[in-house]
Motif scaffolding. Structure first.
Motif, PDB file in Angstrom:
ATOM      1  N   TYR A 217       0.861  -1.190   0.000  1.00 31.87           N
ATOM      2  CA  TYR A 217       0.000   0.000   0.000  1.00 31.87           C
ATOM      3  C   TYR A 217       0.891   1.231   0.000  1.00 31.87           C
ATOM      4  O   TYR A 217       1.875   1.282   0.727  1.00 31.87           O
ATOM      5  CB  TYR A 217      -0.875   0.041   1.252  1.00 31.87           C
ATOM      6  N   VAL A 218       0.528   2.216  -0.797  1.00 27.78           N
ATOM      7  CA  VAL A 218       1.234   3.496  -0.746  1.00 27.78           C
ATOM      8  C   VAL A 218       0.194   4.569  -0.480  1.00 27.78           C
ATOM      9  O   VAL A 218      -0.870   4.581  -1.106  1.00 27.78           O
ATOM     10  CB  VAL A 218       1.959   3.824  -2.072  1.00 27.78           C
ATOM     11  N   SER A 219       0.462   5.445   0.474  1.00 30.74           N
ATOM     12  CA  SER A 219      -0.505   6.502   0.780  1.00 30.74           C
ATOM     13  C   SER A 219       0.213   7.812   1.080  1.00 30.74           C
ATOM     14  O   SER A 219       1.398   7.819   1.408  1.00 30.74           O
ATOM     15  CB  SER A 219      -1.378   6.092   1.966  1.00 30.74           C
ATOM     16  N   THR A 220      -0.518   8.914   0.945  1.00 33.06           N
ATOM     17  CA  THR A 220       0.077  10.226   1.217  1.00 33.06           C
ATOM     18  C   THR A 220       0.314  10.398   2.705  1.00 33.06           C
ATOM     19  O   THR A 220      -0.366   9.792   3.537  1.00 33.06           O
ATOM     20  CB  THR A 220      -0.824  11.368   0.722  1.00 33.06           C
ATOM     21  N   LEU A 221       1.287  11.227   2.998  1.00 31.13           N
ATOM     22  CA  LEU A 221       1.729  11.413   4.370  1.00 31.13           C
ATOM     23  C   LEU A 221       2.203  12.853   4.519  1.00 31.13           C
ATOM     24  O   LEU A 221       2.725  13.435   3.577  1.00 31.13           O
ATOM     25  CB  LEU A 221       2.891  10.446   4.597  1.00 31.13           C
ATOM     26  N   TYR A 222       1.947  13.452   5.678  1.00 32.20           N
ATOM     27  CA  TYR A 222       2.544  14.758   5.977  1.00 32.20           C
ATOM     28  C   TYR A 222       3.320  14.670   7.257  1.00 32.20           C
ATOM     29  O   TYR A 222       2.814  14.155   8.244  1.00 32.20           O
ATOM     30  CB  TYR A 222       1.469  15.852   6.072  1.00 32.20           C
TER      31      TYR A 222
ATOM     32  N   ASN B 192       5.104  17.175   9.753  1.00 35.88           N
ATOM     33  CA  ASN B 192       5.326  18.596  10.065  1.00 35.88           C
ATOM     34  C   ASN B 192       5.201  19.478   8.827  1.00 35.88           C
ATOM     35  O   ASN B 192       6.025  20.349   8.594  1.00 35.88           O
ATOM     36  CB  ASN B 192       6.715  18.807  10.692  1.00 35.88           C
ATOM     37  N   GLY B 193       4.163  19.191   8.027  1.00 35.94           N
ATOM     38  CA  GLY B 193       3.914  20.008   6.841  1.00 35.94           C
ATOM     39  C   GLY B 193       4.692  19.586   5.607  1.00 35.94           C
ATOM     40  O   GLY B 193       4.425  20.078   4.518  1.00 35.94           O
ATOM     41  N   SER B 194       5.658  18.687   5.771  1.00 36.97           N
ATOM     42  CA  SER B 194       6.395  18.220   4.589  1.00 36.97           C
ATOM     43  C   SER B 194       5.660  17.054   3.942  1.00 36.97           C
ATOM     44  O   SER B 194       5.330  16.084   4.620  1.00 36.97           O
ATOM     45  CB  SER B 194       7.789  17.738   4.964  1.00 36.97           C
ATOM     46  N   PRO B 195       5.409  17.162   2.640  1.00 36.77           N
ATOM     47  CA  PRO B 195       4.677  16.090   1.969  1.00 36.77           C
ATOM     48  C   PRO B 195       5.557  14.857   1.746  1.00 36.77           C
ATOM     49  O   PRO B 195       6.771  14.968   1.632  1.00 36.77           O
ATOM     50  CB  PRO B 195       4.300  16.714   0.620  1.00 36.77           C
ATOM     51  N   GLY B 196       4.897  13.723   1.722  1.00 37.88           N
ATOM     52  CA  GLY B 196       5.630  12.487   1.483  1.00 37.88           C
ATOM     53  C   GLY B 196       4.672  11.338   1.283  1.00 37.88           C
ATOM     54  O   GLY B 196       3.500  11.537   0.961  1.00 37.88           O
TER      55      GLY B 196
END
Ligand SMILES: Nc1ncnc2c1ncn2[C@@H]1O[C@H](COP(=O)(O)OP(=O)(O)OP(=O)(O)O)[C@@H](O)[C@H]1O
Ligand SMILES: [Mg+2]
Lengths: 136, 124
Positions: free
Chosen positions: A64-69, A71-75
């Protein structure tokens, strides 16, 4: 796309071709999110190791790959899950040079060094979940 | 079964270009095909071009080392050329060394290196 703008994709892992697909999927995520070439290469390499472990040692599973933040940095977060035998001796297996299959025993230890945050949950008989986080 | 990775002749040498998203079985097959080709042609030098390869992990690292070792037994020298900078960085971070693998920046340098090494062998 979720209400909060989050996004999740999955891919099944059952063969060496799936391992190759997993690398490509992660490359797409890293590129879309503006990661550097080096960081993209780290993510692809770590995923290659962990998804191959999933196929070879874990009897196959899902990534599974999902969006992540962070401390405000996207990943993005990668989770590779199987319902296999589990990692019998987690502490030993996480170290360098330990393999139950005559491998180099560098996969788990190497993948840990190639991501921002790394977690393995595994119990004998209860499968394995490896989580790798990347943020910019 | 063929690996579908063409093995070309480049003068007296063999040249293989590993494709970008090679899967494990194809890489192993390549190892077999290459050793067969070396023995058939009596080649003394092999160039393996990895410039399109985005990942060298423990598996591919082992394939490269093993291939170089098998070639050596067949009296051929192997040079791996074109490793991307990001791949080199990742290899070091991963803690993977490629025992017995000789590398060169690009194809041209790789050929020079082979000629040098083989020349030395011939001249004693
Ligand atoms: N998903 C999994 N399910 C069960 N056991 C696993 C799993 N992943 C890893 N292991 C165990 O942990 C050990 C170490 O894994 P690691 O990836 O470090 O080395 P390896 O796969 O044996 O060799 P290589 O260096 O080629 O990757 C394995 O030999 C295996 O016993
Ligand atoms: Mg492994």
């Amino acid at each position: 796309m979720g209400n909060d703008g989050s996004f999740r994709e999955s891919i099944s892992l059952h063969s060496d071709r799936d391992v190759s697909r997993a690398r490509v999927l992660v490359a797409q995520w890293a590129s879309q999110q503006g990661f550097s070439v080096v960081e993209r290469t780290r993510a692809m390499t770590a995923v290659s190791e962990i998804s191959r472990n999933c196929v070879i040692h874990g009897g196959g599973g899902t990534m599974y790959v999902s969006t992540l933040y962070n401390n405000g940095s996207p990943g993005f977060r990668i989770q590779i899950v199987d319902q296999g035998p589990g990692i019998e001796n987690l502490e030993l297996s996480m170290g360098r040079g330990y393999s139950t299959r005559g491998g180099l025993g560098l996969g788990l230890d190497g993948a840990r060094k190639l991501c921002r945050a790394f977690r393995v949950e595994s119990n004998a008989g209860a499968g394995t979940t490896v989580t790798l986080d990347y943020w910019r | 079964m063929q690996s579908n990775i063409p093995i070309l002749k480049l003068g007296d040498y063999l040249l293989v270009t590993i494709q970008m998203d090679v899967h494990d079985r194809a890489a192993l097959q390549l190892q077999d095909d290459l050793t067969a080709e070396i023995s058939k042609r009596g080649s003394k030098g092999v160039l393996i071009d990895i410039s399109t390869l985005e990942v060298v992990d423990t598996f591919m690292g082992r394939v490269l080392s093993d291939t170089a070792a098998m070639a050596k037994v067949l009296d051929a020298e192997t040079v791996v050329v074109g490793m991307r900078p990001a791949v080199a960085i990742t290899l070091v971070e991963l803690g993977l060394s490629l025992p017995g693998v000789v590398t060169a920046l690009n194809l041209e340098r790789g050929m020079e290196l082979l000629t040098q090494r083989l020349g030395r062998k011939v001249n004693g």
